[in-house]
Structures are given as structure tokens and as C-alpha cells.
Write a protein that holds these residues in place. Structure first.
Motif, PDB file in Angstrom:
ATOM      1  N   GLY A  22       0.781  -1.380   0.123  1.00  0.00           N
ATOM      2  CA  GLY A  22      -0.041   0.211   0.042  1.00  0.00           C
ATOM      3  C   GLY A  22       0.847   1.164  -0.016  1.00  0.00           C
ATOM      4  O   GLY A  22       1.988   1.518   0.627  1.00  0.00           O
ATOM      5  N   ARG A  23       0.249   2.326  -0.690  1.00  0.00           N
ATOM      6  CA  ARG A  23       1.267   3.481  -0.814  1.00  0.00           C
ATOM      7  C   ARG A  23       0.775   4.460   0.201  1.00  0.00           C
ATOM      8  O   ARG A  23      -0.497   4.657   0.270  1.00  0.00           O
ATOM      9  CB  ARG A  23       1.069   4.039  -2.270  1.00  0.00           C
ATOM     10  N   LEU A  24       1.749   5.245   0.748  1.00  0.00           N
ATOM     11  CA  LEU A  24       1.470   6.346   1.859  1.00  0.00           C
ATOM     12  C   LEU A  24       2.048   7.756   1.121  1.00  0.00           C
ATOM     13  O   LEU A  24       3.136   7.707   0.693  1.00  0.00           O
ATOM     14  CB  LEU A  24       1.983   6.045   3.126  1.00  0.00           C
ATOM     15  N   PRO A  25       1.194   8.902   1.378  1.00  0.00           N
ATOM     16  CA  PRO A  25       1.487   9.972   0.794  1.00  0.00           C
ATOM     17  C   PRO A  25       2.886  10.438   1.846  1.00  0.00           C
ATOM     18  O   PRO A  25       2.750  10.351   3.178  1.00  0.00           O
ATOM     19  CB  PRO A  25       0.747  11.058   0.774  1.00  0.00           C
ATOM     20  N   GLY A  26       3.745  11.149   1.327  1.00  0.00           N
ATOM     21  CA  GLY A  26       4.942  11.924   2.172  1.00  0.00           C
ATOM     22  C   GLY A  26       4.101  13.082   2.876  1.00  0.00           C
ATOM     23  O   GLY A  26       3.147  13.674   2.466  1.00  0.00           O
ATOM     24  N   PRO A  27       4.893  13.903   3.744  1.00  0.00           N
ATOM     25  CA  PRO A  27       4.292  15.007   4.335  1.00  0.00           C
ATOM     26  C   PRO A  27       4.114  16.073   3.414  1.00  0.00           C
ATOM     27  O   PRO A  27       3.092  16.692   3.825  1.00  0.00           O
ATOM     28  CB  PRO A  27       5.708  15.242   5.283  1.00  0.00           C
ATOM     29  N   GLU A  28       4.898  16.408   2.471  1.00  0.00           N
ATOM     30  CA  GLU A  28       4.534  17.547   1.471  1.00  0.00           C
ATOM     31  C   GLU A  28       3.475  17.179   0.826  1.00  0.00           C
ATOM     32  O   GLU A  28       2.298  18.079   0.429  1.00  0.00           O
ATOM     33  CB  GLU A  28       5.763  17.885   0.752  1.00  0.00           C
ATOM     34  N   GLU A  29       3.217  16.086   0.369  1.00  0.00           N
ATOM     35  CA  GLU A  29       2.159  15.543  -0.477  1.00  0.00           C
ATOM     36  C   GLU A  29       0.886  15.685   0.368  1.00  0.00           C
ATOM     37  O   GLU A  29      -0.137  16.216  -0.071  1.00  0.00           O
ATOM     38  CB  GLU A  29       2.391  14.371  -0.789  1.00  0.00           C
ATOM     39  N   LEU A  30       0.913  15.356   1.418  1.00  0.00           N
ATOM     40  CA  LEU A  30      -0.311  15.101   2.515  1.00  0.00           C
ATOM     41  C   LEU A  30      -0.617  16.597   2.665  1.00  0.00           C
ATOM     42  O   LEU A  30      -1.937  16.908   2.673  1.00  0.00           O
ATOM     43  CB  LEU A  30       0.174  14.384   3.819  1.00  0.00           C
ATOM     44  N   LEU A  31       0.052  17.577   3.188  1.00  0.00           N
ATOM     45  CA  LEU A  31      -0.344  18.915   3.234  1.00  0.00           C
ATOM     46  C   LEU A  31      -1.026  19.380   2.092  1.00  0.00           C
ATOM     47  O   LEU A  31      -2.193  19.915   2.104  1.00  0.00           O
ATOM     48  CB  LEU A  31       0.870  19.672   3.512  1.00  0.00           C
ATOM     49  N   GLY A  32      -0.621  18.994   0.850  1.00  0.00           N
ATOM     50  CA  GLY A  32      -1.177  19.578  -0.308  1.00  0.00           C
ATOM     51  C   GLY A  32      -2.577  18.959  -0.505  1.00  0.00           C
ATOM     52  O   GLY A  32      -3.582  19.571  -0.899  1.00  0.00           O
ATOM     53  N   LEU A  33      -2.776  17.713  -0.124  1.00  0.00           N
ATOM     54  CA  LEU A  33      -3.918  17.085  -0.359  1.00  0.00           C
ATOM     55  C   LEU A  33      -4.883  17.406   0.697  1.00  0.00           C
ATOM     56  O   LEU A  33      -6.187  17.678   0.006  1.00  0.00           O
ATOM     57  CB  LEU A  33      -3.758  15.529  -0.288  1.00  0.00           C
ATOM     58  N   VAL A  34      -4.693  17.546   1.838  1.00  0.00           N
ATOM     59  CA  VAL A  34      -5.637  18.243   2.637  1.00  0.00           C
ATOM     60  C   VAL A  34      -6.098  19.402   2.446  1.00  0.00           C
ATOM     61  O   VAL A  34      -7.084  19.967   2.672  1.00  0.00           O
ATOM     62  CB  VAL A  34      -5.105  18.128   4.249  1.00  0.00           C
ATOM     63  N   ALA A  35      -5.196  20.373   2.051  1.00  0.00           N
ATOM     64  CA  ALA A  35      -5.449  21.686   1.747  1.00  0.00           C
ATOM     65  C   ALA A  35      -6.451  21.726   0.346  1.00  0.00           C
ATOM     66  O   ALA A  35      -7.228  22.428   0.496  1.00  0.00           O
ATOM     67  CB  ALA A  35      -4.133  22.495   1.367  1.00  0.00           C
ATOM     68  N   SER A  36      -6.085  20.913  -0.614  1.00  0.00           N
ATOM     69  CA  SER A  36      -6.922  20.932  -1.830  1.00  0.00           C
ATOM     70  C   SER A  36      -8.172  20.436  -1.646  1.00  0.00           C
ATOM     71  O   SER A  36      -9.303  20.693  -2.593  1.00  0.00           O
ATOM     72  CB  SER A  36      -5.970  20.138  -2.925  1.00  0.00           C
ATOM     73  N   ALA A  37      -8.446  19.503  -0.670  1.00  0.00           N
ATOM     74  CA  ALA A  37      -9.803  18.917  -0.510  1.00  0.00           C
ATOM     75  C   ALA A  37     -10.702  19.663   0.339  1.00  0.00           C
ATOM     76  O   ALA A  37     -11.788  19.745   0.278  1.00  0.00           O
ATOM     77  CB  ALA A  37      -9.510  17.677   0.482  1.00  0.00           C
ATOM     78  N   GLY A  38      -9.923  21.114   0.810  1.00  0.00           N
ATOM     79  CA  GLY A  38     -10.838  22.126   1.213  1.00  0.00           C
ATOM     80  C   GLY A  38     -11.125  22.274   2.741  1.00  0.00           C
ATOM     81  O   GLY A  38     -11.742  23.155   3.305  1.00  0.00           O
ATOM     82  N   TYR A  39     -10.029  21.650   3.435  1.00  0.00           N
ATOM     83  CA  TYR A  39      -9.781  21.982   5.025  1.00  0.00           C
ATOM     84  C   TYR A  39      -8.870  22.966   5.229  1.00  0.00           C
ATOM     85  O   TYR A  39      -7.990  23.431   4.569  1.00  0.00           O
ATOM     86  CB  TYR A  39      -9.361  20.651   5.544  1.00  0.00           C
ATOM     87  N   THR A  40      -9.024  23.766   6.392  1.00  0.00           N
ATOM     88  CA  THR A  40      -7.938  24.739   6.736  1.00  0.00           C
ATOM     89  C   THR A  40      -7.075  24.143   7.908  1.00  0.00           C
ATOM     90  O   THR A  40      -6.253  25.041   8.622  1.00  0.00           O
ATOM     91  CB  THR A  40      -8.840  26.066   7.469  1.00  0.00           C
ATOM     92  N   GLY A  41      -7.385  23.096   8.412  1.00  0.00           N
ATOM     93  CA  GLY A  41      -6.574  22.437   9.524  1.00  0.00           C
ATOM     94  C   GLY A  41      -6.207  21.041   9.225  1.00  0.00           C
ATOM     95  O   GLY A  41      -6.926  20.365   8.680  1.00  0.00           O
ATOM     96  N   ILE A  42      -5.292  20.574   9.981  1.00  0.00           N
ATOM     97  CA  ILE A  42      -4.561  19.541   9.855  1.00  0.00           C
ATOM     98  C   ILE A  42      -4.259  18.895  11.113  1.00  0.00           C
ATOM     99  O   ILE A  42      -3.449  19.547  12.076  1.00  0.00           O
ATOM    100  CB  ILE A  42      -3.468  19.175   8.810  1.00  0.00           C
ATOM    101  N   ASP A  43      -4.165  17.539  11.361  1.00  0.00           N
ATOM    102  CA  ASP A  43      -3.739  17.013  12.694  1.00  0.00           C
ATOM    103  C   ASP A  43      -2.113  16.742  12.449  1.00  0.00           C
ATOM    104  O   ASP A  43      -1.699  16.487  11.281  1.00  0.00           O
ATOM    105  CB  ASP A  43      -4.561  15.705  12.929  1.00  0.00           C
ATOM    106  N   SER A  44      -1.577  16.560  13.488  1.00  0.00           N
ATOM    107  CA  SER A  44       0.182  16.303  13.538  1.00  0.00           C
ATOM    108  C   SER A  44       0.343  15.191  12.700  1.00  0.00           C
ATOM    109  O   SER A  44       1.368  15.146  11.848  1.00  0.00           O
ATOM    110  CB  SER A  44       0.486  16.705  14.833  1.00  0.00           C
TER     111      SER A  44
END
Length: 301
Positions: A22-44
Motif C-alpha cells: 500500500g502507498r502512503l503520501p509523504g509529508p509535503e504531498e499530504l499537506l497539499g492533499l488536505v488543503a486542496s480537499a478544502g480543509y483549513t487545519g490538519i492533525d499532526s
């Protein structure tokens, strides 16, 4: 004010990781995915994954995100183990304090959780003879209060996450914790269902103490099967117990309306805990989190 966040665990990024292949996104990709999905916050996610100090703040700001909170489990039931864990906890508090200037009006909440025990991990849902005795609760509560006081020294307010396979799992155990401490509660709709509770009842029962929210939809039949079969948490996540909002057994409109009626203010964190499988179609996790954000536009445009 209610602000919407998402979490690395929605993409399979947490301690258990992916299934083989299974593939996991890296930190930079993850930040981009959450932001582009429309959220303004992220868990650590794992502490430090998005950087430390100024690098952490730059990474968050570049994506228009603030840190909502983050999981910190501690062995509250064992004094010696708790003391041994304090250096790591203090470092986690420093991390949250480093992120706080990104959104001073809504700083991250260190999300305290119990480390549980081998016996509790083998018995999801709890049951007779598995809980703490009164003297053990005294020790447990004192350690929770100590953890909260240490966070206060960093200008942070903790929240306590009731969680499957720990000593604070069932509604009765949540009651006991809140009766014995002053901490706020993270109400997690999915883990409350697994622990034998009802999210609407929980909102009414603990509303004045809730200072953080994790919104999960769940398939109750899967959770009930895990409890009956004494499965572990990997069984819950790999078995797709937590599903996109509106496709499980959670009455999402009723829960969100109850949250709004309660006057709650703070982070509402969408979590769809999952363990990615190689058989998942590409982009499944992101499609699910975009869907979840669209469901919530009815209340949070």
C-alpha cells in the motif's frame, strides 16, 4: 467559530502504516492533499512529520493550514512508566507550541490518550473486570492532571481522546475520567460507537466538557464484529470500519446539527481512519476526503 480539519490517518499515515504494497503520501504531498480537499487545519500525525520550529510554520502556511491537534498517548495507569514518558511528552508540547503562532486564535490541542494495556487491546469494547479499580483511577487521574498542567506551562490546552482498547473507552469510563479530572474531551463519534456509546447521547451528556471533535462515520456491523471476535485495531482499520460521511450508520445531519445547537467552538476534525491496501483504486483516500468536505458544505460552506 468552528473550523474544519482533516488528519494524516485518513490517508493511512499513522503508527500502523499501510498493508504490504500500500502507498502512503509523504509529508509535503499530504499537506497539499488536505488543503486542496478544502480543509483549513490538519492533525499532526507522527510528531515532527511536518517539520519543527520555523520550518513547521512555513510548511503549514504555504498550504493555508493550521495545526489542529495531535495524538500523544501516555501510560497514565503506571506511575513509573508515566514518569519515564515525560521527556518525550515535553518535546511533543514544544512541537505544538511551535505551531501555535500559525493560528493564535485556534491553537492546536495536544490530544492526550491512554496507552492502554495488553488486556484491553485484546478486548475491544471493554467489559466486566477490564476496568481500573478506584485506587488505580486515583493514580490515573492525577497523572492526567499533571499532563494537563505541563501543557498549560506552554500556553496550551489539552483534550483527552477516549479510544478503543484503552482504559477510557466506554461511556462509563468517560464519565469516570471527567468526574475525576478537569480536562476537556475529544468526542470521537467512531470510537464512541465501538465503545458501546451513542454520539448524540455523548454530545448531550458531555457537551460542556467537549473541546475537540473527531467526526467519523462507521459501519456498526463491522465494529460489532470486531468486538465479538476480539479483533485488534488493525482489524478495525484494515476492515474499512470507518467509511465516507453519509455511507455508514452515523446520522451525520443529526450529529452536526447537535454540535451547532450546543454552541461548540473549535476544531471539527474529519477522520476516516484507514489502512491503504494495494487493491484500493488510485486516489481513493483523496476522493473520500473531498467527498467528506462536500457533505459538510451544507453547514460549513
Amino acid at each position: 467559530m468552528i473550523a474544519l480539519a482533516n488528519a494524516p490517518v485518513s490517508y493511512g499515515v499513522f503508527e500502523l502504516g499501510a498493508s504490504a504494497g500500500g502507498r502512503l503520501p509523504g509529508p509535503e504531498e499530504l499537506l497539499g492533499l488536505v488543503a486542496s480537499a478544502g480543509y483549513t487545519g490538519i492533525d499532526s500525525g507522527p510528531i515532527g512529520m511536518f517539520g519543527r520550529g520555523e520550518r513547521l510554520r512555513e510548511n503549514l502556511r504555504r498550504h493555508g493550514l493550521a495545526l489542529a491537534g495531535g495524538w500523544v498517548d501516555l501510560p497514565f495507569a503506571d506511575d513509573a512508566a508515566f514518569t519515564a514518558a515525560l521527556p518525550g511528552y515535553r518535546d511533543a508540547l514544544a512541537f505544538f507550541a511551535e505551531a501555535a503562532p500559525v493560528n493564535p486564535g485556534l491553537p492546536p490541542k495536544p490530544t492526550l490518550a491512554c496507552s492502554g494495556s495488553a488486556q484491553r487491546r485484546a478486548n475491544p469494547g471493554g467489559g466486566p473486570g477490564l476496568g481500573l479499580r478506584p485506587a488505580e483511577w486515583d493514580r490515573y487521574a492525577a497523572n492526567v492532571e499533571h499532563a494537563a498542567a505541563l501543557a498549560g506551562e506552554h500556553g496550551l490546552e489539552v483534550t483527552f481522546h477516549h479510544h478503543a482498547c484503552t482504559f477510557v473507552e466506554t461511556p462509563e469510563e468517560i464519565d469516570e475520567l471527567l468526574d475525576r479530572t478537569t480536562v476537556g474531551l475529544t468526542l470521537d463519534t467512531g470510537h464512541l460507537i465501538l465503545g458501546g456509546g451513542d454520539p448524540l447521547d455523548g454530545l448531550a451528556r458531555w457537551g460542556s466538557r467537549i473541546n475537540h471533535l473527531h467526526l467519523k462515520d462507521a459501519r456498526k456491523s463491522v465494529l460489532d464484529g470486531v468486538v465479538r471476535g476480539k479483533g485488534d485495531l488493525r482489524t478495525v482499520w484494515a476492515g474499512k470500519a470507518f467509511v465516507p460521511l453519509g455511507t455508514g450508520d452515523l446520522d451525520v445531519p443529526a450529529v452536526v446539527e447537535a454540535v451547532l445547537t450546543s454552541g461548540y467552538a473549535g476544531w471539527l476534525e474529519v477522520e476516516q481512519d484507514t489502512i491503504p491496501d494495494p487493491a484500493d483504486p488510485p486516489g481513493t483516500a483523496q476522493a473520500d476526503q473531498v467527498h467528506n468536505r462536500e457533505v459538510l458544505r451544507r453547514w460549513f460552506p
